[in-house]
Design a protein around this motif. Structure first.
Motif, PDB file in Angstrom:
ATOM      1  N   THR A 274       0.816  -1.219   0.000  1.00 58.51           N
ATOM      2  CA  THR A 274       0.000   0.000   0.000  1.00 58.51           C
ATOM      3  C   THR A 274       0.848   1.268   0.000  1.00 58.51           C
ATOM      4  O   THR A 274       0.402   2.305  -0.494  1.00 58.51           O
ATOM      5  N   GLY A 278       0.508   3.467  -3.073  1.00 55.19           N
ATOM      6  CA  GLY A 278      -0.136   4.673  -2.559  1.00 55.19           C
ATOM      7  C   GLY A 278       0.608   5.955  -2.867  1.00 55.19           C
ATOM      8  O   GLY A 278       0.029   7.042  -2.826  1.00 55.19           O
ATOM      9  N   ASN A 284      -5.951   4.179  -7.061  1.00 53.26           N
ATOM     10  CA  ASN A 284      -7.034   4.052  -6.081  1.00 53.26           C
ATOM     11  C   ASN A 284      -6.946   2.630  -5.539  1.00 53.26           C
ATOM     12  O   ASN A 284      -7.364   1.671  -6.200  1.00 53.26           O
ATOM     13  N   LEU A 285      -6.391   2.475  -4.345  1.00 52.41           N
ATOM     14  CA  LEU A 285      -6.053   1.134  -3.859  1.00 52.41           C
ATOM     15  C   LEU A 285      -7.262   0.243  -3.606  1.00 52.41           C
ATOM     16  O   LEU A 285      -7.238  -0.937  -3.993  1.00 52.41           O
ATOM     17  N   ASN A 303       1.553   3.673   5.002  1.00 51.00           N
ATOM     18  CA  ASN A 303       0.812   4.807   4.465  1.00 51.00           C
ATOM     19  C   ASN A 303       1.762   5.923   4.066  1.00 51.00           C
ATOM     20  O   ASN A 303       2.914   5.968   4.516  1.00 51.00           O
ATOM     21  N   VAL A 322      -3.669   6.905   1.873  1.00 48.65           N
ATOM     22  CA  VAL A 322      -4.267   5.594   1.624  1.00 48.65           C
ATOM     23  C   VAL A 322      -5.414   5.367   2.612  1.00 48.65           C
ATOM     24  O   VAL A 322      -5.233   5.517   3.833  1.00 48.65           O
ATOM     25  N   VAL A 327      -9.036  -0.426   2.519  1.00 45.68           N
ATOM     26  CA  VAL A 327      -8.104  -1.454   2.047  1.00 45.68           C
ATOM     27  C   VAL A 327      -8.210  -2.704   2.914  1.00 45.68           C
ATOM     28  O   VAL A 327      -8.302  -3.826   2.400  1.00 45.68           O
TER      29      VAL A 327
END
Length: 386
Positions: A274, A278, A284-285, A303, A322, A327
């Motif tokens: 991520t 990110g 767009n995770l 993050n 993120v 997620v």
């Protein structure tokens, strides 16, 4: 929804963070590799068992191998590529004979992850890893002196490069060069001349050539993976865009979908990082997980916070750009459809509290990752029971 498995990266006996520390942090398993062996060398059963026994003696389990490095000869499909492919297959067989069948790797040219500052101070006094386009441009234009580098930077960045250069002390310039050339903190860096040579070589290979070489690599190890039950998880580019003229092939959802379609066999899987993904404002995770989530077999959770220029620092695990709640919710749903749970690790952490006075691997201090693991575990369990 069933929980993911908490793991922790350990660089081996020389890691300042001990296995005892990892167990106290609450991790169930360890992510490790034989970093002391040169890239391309066969991992022997003896070396693998020695590492595995150390981990098990500490009451932990070696769950993920991160990573078995892919030699540059394979990435460039050099004349001696076949030698290193055979060595890689031998290492995979030896890992499987020791019960290790989940491998994380990357296909980034030359450098692993890239930052421009390893200890930027945050308002609360902690330190974090940082990437600044202006600093990279200073290195690229005035240290590396790459031909045509200007076209790879935005006008906004180029407008500020001279000011940034004039404010840099000789010590900071040397530090910046060391940081960019470092790659993985436990492995040998490269020289400016080696980097220049590699940039010229990859300019000829290009993105499509690098994709083709990756497909060749995966097809070359496919029979071993399928016979031994090995899953290879590809780590995204970090950061997820071309830097220093080097191509990237794992930066966005289109890249990930290409990987899945080019090698559709189940041994080809994704490490969903991520933090790496990110850092790209185009990613767009949660939506990415909707499209490729069923091929995710390992997860790095961290993050980032980005600014308007695209610079970013590694923020708290639950406080960044993120949407970690979304997620994690997606990952738990994906996990519930699997026969075995997905391992995750808190990827990187701030240098904070007592660790500020200790020598640690950049991004891998104990307390920052302990905080991240606690936050992520709490989020996971809260969503699992909601």
């Amino acid at each position: 929804m069933s929980a993911l498995v908490e793991t922790w990266r350990w660089f081996g006996p020389n890691d300042p963070v001990s296995l005892s520390d990892i167990r106290q942090a609450g991790a169930k398993g360890v992510v490790s590799a034989l970093h002391h062996l040169p890239h391309g060398e066969v991992w022997t059963v003896e070396e693998i068992r020695e590492r595995k026994e150390l981990i098990e003696q500490a009451g932990l389990e070696w769950l993920v191998v991160e990573s078995v490095p892919v030699h540059e000869a394979i990435k460039t499909r050099r004349s001696d590529c076949a030698i290193y492919l055979e060595n890689y297959r031998a290492s995979l067989r030896n890992l499987a004979s020791c019960g290790l069948r989940l491998v994380c790797y990357n296909f980034m040219p030359v450098l692993d992850w890239t930052r421009t500052d390893l200890a930027i101070s945050l308002p609360n006094g902690a330190k974090a890893l940082y990437f600044d386009w202006r600093d990279l441009a200073v290195f690229d234009l005035y240290e590396l002196k790459r031909e045509g580098a200007e076209k790879d930077y935005s006008p906004q960045v180029l407008e500020q490069v001279q000011e940034r250069l004039s404010s840099m002390s000789p010590k900071r310039k040397a530090e910046l060069s060391d940081i960019v050339l470092m790659g993985v903190p436990t492995e040998k860096g490269i020289s400016l001349e080696e980097l220049r040579h590699s940039i010229d070589l990859y300019a000829q290979i290009g993105k499509q050539g690098l994709r083709d070489n990756w497909v060749h690599f995966m097809q070359s190890i496919g029979e071993v993976c399928q016979e031994e039950g090995i899953t290879m998880t590809m780590h995204p580019d970090d950061p997820p865009y071309a830097i220093l003229g080097l191509p990237r092939i794992v930066s966005n959802v289109e890249d990930l979908e290409f990987l899945i379609s080019a090698v559709p066999e189940s041994y080809n899987a994704i490490c969903f990082c991520t933090g790496s993904l990110g850092a790209g404002p185009f990613n767009n995770l949660p939506a990415m997980l909707d499209r490729i989530g069923d091929r995710v077999a390992f997860v790095h959770l961290r993050n980032v916070r980005k600014d308007a220029m695209g610079n970013f620092y590694e923020s708290d695990h639950l406080d960044g750009d993120v949407d970690m709640v979304a997620v994690m919710e997606k990952l738990l749903r994906i996990n519930s459809r699997r026969s075995t749970p997905i391992p995750f690790r808190p990827d990187h952490g701030h240098q904070m509290l007592d660790d500020l006075d200790k020598v640690t691997n950049p991004g891998y201090s104990a307390i920052g990752r302990l905080k991240g693991l606690a936050e992520l575990r709490g989020l996971m369990l809260g969503l699992s029971h909601s």
